[in-house]
Scaffold this motif. Structure first.
Motif, PDB file in Angstrom:
ATOM      1  N   MET A   1       0.817  -1.196   0.000  1.00  0.00           N
ATOM      2  CA  MET A   1       0.000   0.000   0.000  1.00  0.00           C
ATOM      3  C   MET A   1       0.860   1.259   0.000  1.00  0.00           C
ATOM      4  N   ALA A   2       1.931   1.282   0.804  1.00  0.00           N
ATOM      5  CA  ALA A   2       2.791   2.464   0.883  1.00  0.00           C
ATOM      6  C   ALA A   2       3.457   2.745  -0.459  1.00  0.00           C
ATOM      7  N   ARG A   3       3.812   1.677  -1.189  1.00  0.00           N
ATOM      8  CA  ARG A   3       4.451   1.864  -2.489  1.00  0.00           C
ATOM      9  C   ARG A   3       3.488   2.520  -3.482  1.00  0.00           C
ATOM     10  N   LYS A   4       2.228   2.090  -3.469  1.00  0.00           N
ATOM     11  CA  LYS A   4       1.235   2.681  -4.370  1.00  0.00           C
ATOM     12  C   LYS A   4       1.012   4.153  -4.041  1.00  0.00           C
ATOM     13  N   GLN A   5       0.998   4.478  -2.754  1.00  0.00           N
ATOM     14  CA  GLN A   5       0.840   5.881  -2.354  1.00  0.00           C
ATOM     15  C   GLN A   5       2.031   6.702  -2.820  1.00  0.00           C
ATOM     16  N   LYS A   6       3.217   6.141  -2.704  1.00  0.00           N
ATOM     17  CA  LYS A   6       4.426   6.845  -3.137  1.00  0.00           C
ATOM     18  C   LYS A   6       4.391   7.072  -4.647  1.00  0.00           C
ATOM     19  N   GLU A   7       3.966   6.048  -5.402  1.00  0.00           N
ATOM     20  CA  GLU A   7       3.861   6.185  -6.858  1.00  0.00           C
ATOM     21  C   GLU A   7       2.814   7.238  -7.231  1.00  0.00           C
ATOM     22  N   LYS A   8       1.683   7.234  -6.537  1.00  0.00           N
ATOM     23  CA  LYS A   8       0.626   8.225  -6.804  1.00  0.00           C
ATOM     24  C   LYS A   8       1.124   9.626  -6.470  1.00  0.00           C
ATOM     25  N   SER A   9       1.855   9.761  -5.374  1.00  0.00           N
ATOM     26  CA  SER A   9       2.413  11.055  -4.988  1.00  0.00           C
ATOM     27  C   SER A   9       3.393  11.558  -6.041  1.00  0.00           C
ATOM     28  N   GLN A  10       4.224  10.647  -6.562  1.00  0.00           N
ATOM     29  CA  GLN A  10       5.185  11.022  -7.606  1.00  0.00           C
ATOM     30  C   GLN A  10       4.455  11.429  -8.887  1.00  0.00           C
ATOM     31  N   GLN A  11       3.398  10.706  -9.218  1.00  0.00           N
ATOM     32  CA  GLN A  11       2.604  11.041 -10.405  1.00  0.00           C
ATOM     33  C   GLN A  11       1.969  12.425 -10.250  1.00  0.00           C
ATOM     34  N   THR A  12       1.415  12.692  -9.076  1.00  0.00           N
ATOM     35  CA  THR A  12       0.817  13.999  -8.797  1.00  0.00           C
ATOM     36  C   THR A  12       1.861  15.100  -8.954  1.00  0.00           C
ATOM     37  N   LYS A  13       3.026  14.876  -8.390  1.00  0.00           N
ATOM     38  CA  LYS A  13       4.108  15.861  -8.472  1.00  0.00           C
ATOM     39  C   LYS A  13       4.479  16.126  -9.927  1.00  0.00           C
ATOM     40  N   GLU A  14       4.647  15.083 -10.719  1.00  0.00           N
ATOM     41  CA  GLU A  14       5.006  15.237 -12.125  1.00  0.00           C
ATOM     42  C   GLU A  14       3.929  15.995 -12.897  1.00  0.00           C
ATOM     43  N   GLU A  15       2.671  15.704 -12.598  1.00  0.00           N
ATOM     44  CA  GLU A  15       1.578  16.392 -13.290  1.00  0.00           C
ATOM     45  C   GLU A  15       1.530  17.872 -12.896  1.00  0.00           C
ATOM     46  N   LEU A  16       1.829  18.179 -11.653  1.00  0.00           N
ATOM     47  CA  LEU A  16       1.886  19.576 -11.218  1.00  0.00           C
ATOM     48  C   LEU A  16       3.062  20.300 -11.883  1.00  0.00           C
ATOM     49  N   ILE A  17       4.197  19.628 -11.990  1.00  0.00           N
ATOM     50  CA  ILE A  17       5.358  20.218 -12.667  1.00  0.00           C
ATOM     51  C   ILE A  17       5.024  20.490 -14.126  1.00  0.00           C
ATOM     52  N   ASN A  18       4.411  19.524 -14.797  1.00  0.00           N
ATOM     53  CA  ASN A  18       4.047  19.712 -16.207  1.00  0.00           C
ATOM     54  C   ASN A  18       3.064  20.862 -16.374  1.00  0.00           C
ATOM     55  N   SER A  19       2.107  20.949 -15.471  1.00  0.00           N
ATOM     56  CA  SER A  19       1.137  22.041 -15.505  1.00  0.00           C
ATOM     57  C   SER A  19       1.834  23.385 -15.327  1.00  0.00           C
ATOM     58  N   ALA A  20       2.731  23.452 -14.350  1.00  0.00           N
ATOM     59  CA  ALA A  20       3.462  24.698 -14.090  1.00  0.00           C
ATOM     60  C   ALA A  20       4.311  25.096 -15.289  1.00  0.00           C
ATOM     61  N   GLU A  21       5.039  24.151 -15.860  1.00  0.00           N
ATOM     62  CA  GLU A  21       5.878  24.461 -17.025  1.00  0.00           C
ATOM     63  C   GLU A  21       5.035  25.025 -18.165  1.00  0.00           C
ATOM     64  N   GLU A  22       3.905  24.400 -18.416  1.00  0.00           N
ATOM     65  CA  GLU A  22       3.027  24.858 -19.493  1.00  0.00           C
ATOM     66  C   GLU A  22       2.512  26.273 -19.216  1.00  0.00           C
ATOM     67  N   LEU A  23       2.026  26.502 -18.008  1.00  0.00           N
ATOM     68  CA  LEU A  23       1.469  27.816 -17.670  1.00  0.00           C
ATOM     69  C   LEU A  23       2.540  28.897 -17.594  1.00  0.00           C
ATOM     70  N   PHE A  24       3.716  28.571 -17.062  1.00  0.00           N
ATOM     71  CA  PHE A  24       4.813  29.550 -17.046  1.00  0.00           C
ATOM     72  C   PHE A  24       5.178  29.945 -18.477  1.00  0.00           C
ATOM     73  N   GLY A  25       5.217  28.961 -19.368  1.00  0.00           N
ATOM     74  CA  GLY A  25       5.542  29.247 -20.761  1.00  0.00           C
ATOM     75  C   GLY A  25       4.493  30.110 -21.448  1.00  0.00           C
ATOM     76  N   LEU A  26       3.235  29.881 -21.124  1.00  0.00           N
ATOM     77  CA  LEU A  26       2.143  30.653 -21.743  1.00  0.00           C
ATOM     78  C   LEU A  26       1.987  32.045 -21.144  1.00  0.00           C
ATOM     79  N   ASN A  27       2.034  32.122 -19.812  1.00  0.00           N
ATOM     80  CA  ASN A  27       1.661  33.360 -19.123  1.00  0.00           C
ATOM     81  C   ASN A  27       2.824  34.098 -18.462  1.00  0.00           C
TER      82      ASN A  27
END
Length: 196
Positions: A1-27
């Motif tokens: 269970m802890a491994r799945k939470q860690k993977e989900k947390s990493q996925q969330t982090k990556e998606e937030l980074i991608n979102s930030a990169e896109e928005l920083f580039g646009l705005n």
């Protein structure tokens, strides 16, 4: 269970980074808020703050990730370099890759000016993982310097030329191109670093 939470947390982090990169580039950096980053990625602000204490720290992580990727290619070539001129060309190839990421170069420039007013961020930006500092430059070229000219000073001049070009490029003046700046930097390094 802890491994799945860690993977989900990493996925969330990556998606937030991608979102930030896109928005920083646009705005731009300043016009992008944490709320916009999280909404665009489909997460709550709490998800953001589980990974970073501020938008500034997120940005620094993005910078570090980008520069690590750029540096890997550069460092493999530097290990084989035989002369100051060759090292300078490798360094400027690396800098050109940064400029070619046009939106990112503008955002980094914007953040640099913003950080210059905040001592903690200014200190962070002087660290080697965030930019080609004078010390990093000196380490790259020092074994090829034949004169008593300080390698840090060559690094400072290269930074001035590069960041000055980034300003000109962002303003789209078109008077000086990267080839001109590269030639000036290499000429300066060879004139001061090699015995005549």
């Amino acid at each position: 269970m802890a491994r799945k939470q860690k993977e989900k947390s990493q996925q969330t982090k990556e998606e937030l980074i991608n979102s930030a990169e896109e928005l920083f580039g646009l705005n731009g950096y300043m016009a992008t808020t944490v709320a916009e980053i999280t909404t665009h990625a489909g997460y709550s602000k709490g998800s953001f703050y589980r990974h970073w204490v501020s938008k500034d720290k997120l940005f620094l992580e993005i910078v570090e990730n980008k520069l690590t990727t750029y540096r890997n290619s550069r460092d493999q070539r530097l290990d084989k370099a035989q002369s100051l001129e060759e090292v300078m060309h490798i360094i400027w190839d690396f800098l050109e890759v940064i400029v070619q990421d046009y939106n990112w170069a503008k955002v980094f420039l914007e953040f640099t000016v913003y950080a210059s007013r905040i001592p903690e961020l200014r200190d962070d930006l002087s660290l080697s993982q965030y930019r080609l500092s004078e010390k990093v430059f000196a380490n790259l070229v020092s074994k090829f310097i034949e004169t008593d000219y300080h390698p840090e000073k060559l690094g400072a001049f290269n930074t001035v030329l590069f960041e000055g070009f980034m300003v000109q490029n962002a303003l789209q003046t078109g008077f000086v191109d990267l080839k001109d700046v590269r030639e000036a930097a290499i000429t300066l390094a060879l004139a001061n670093g090699l015995k005549k």
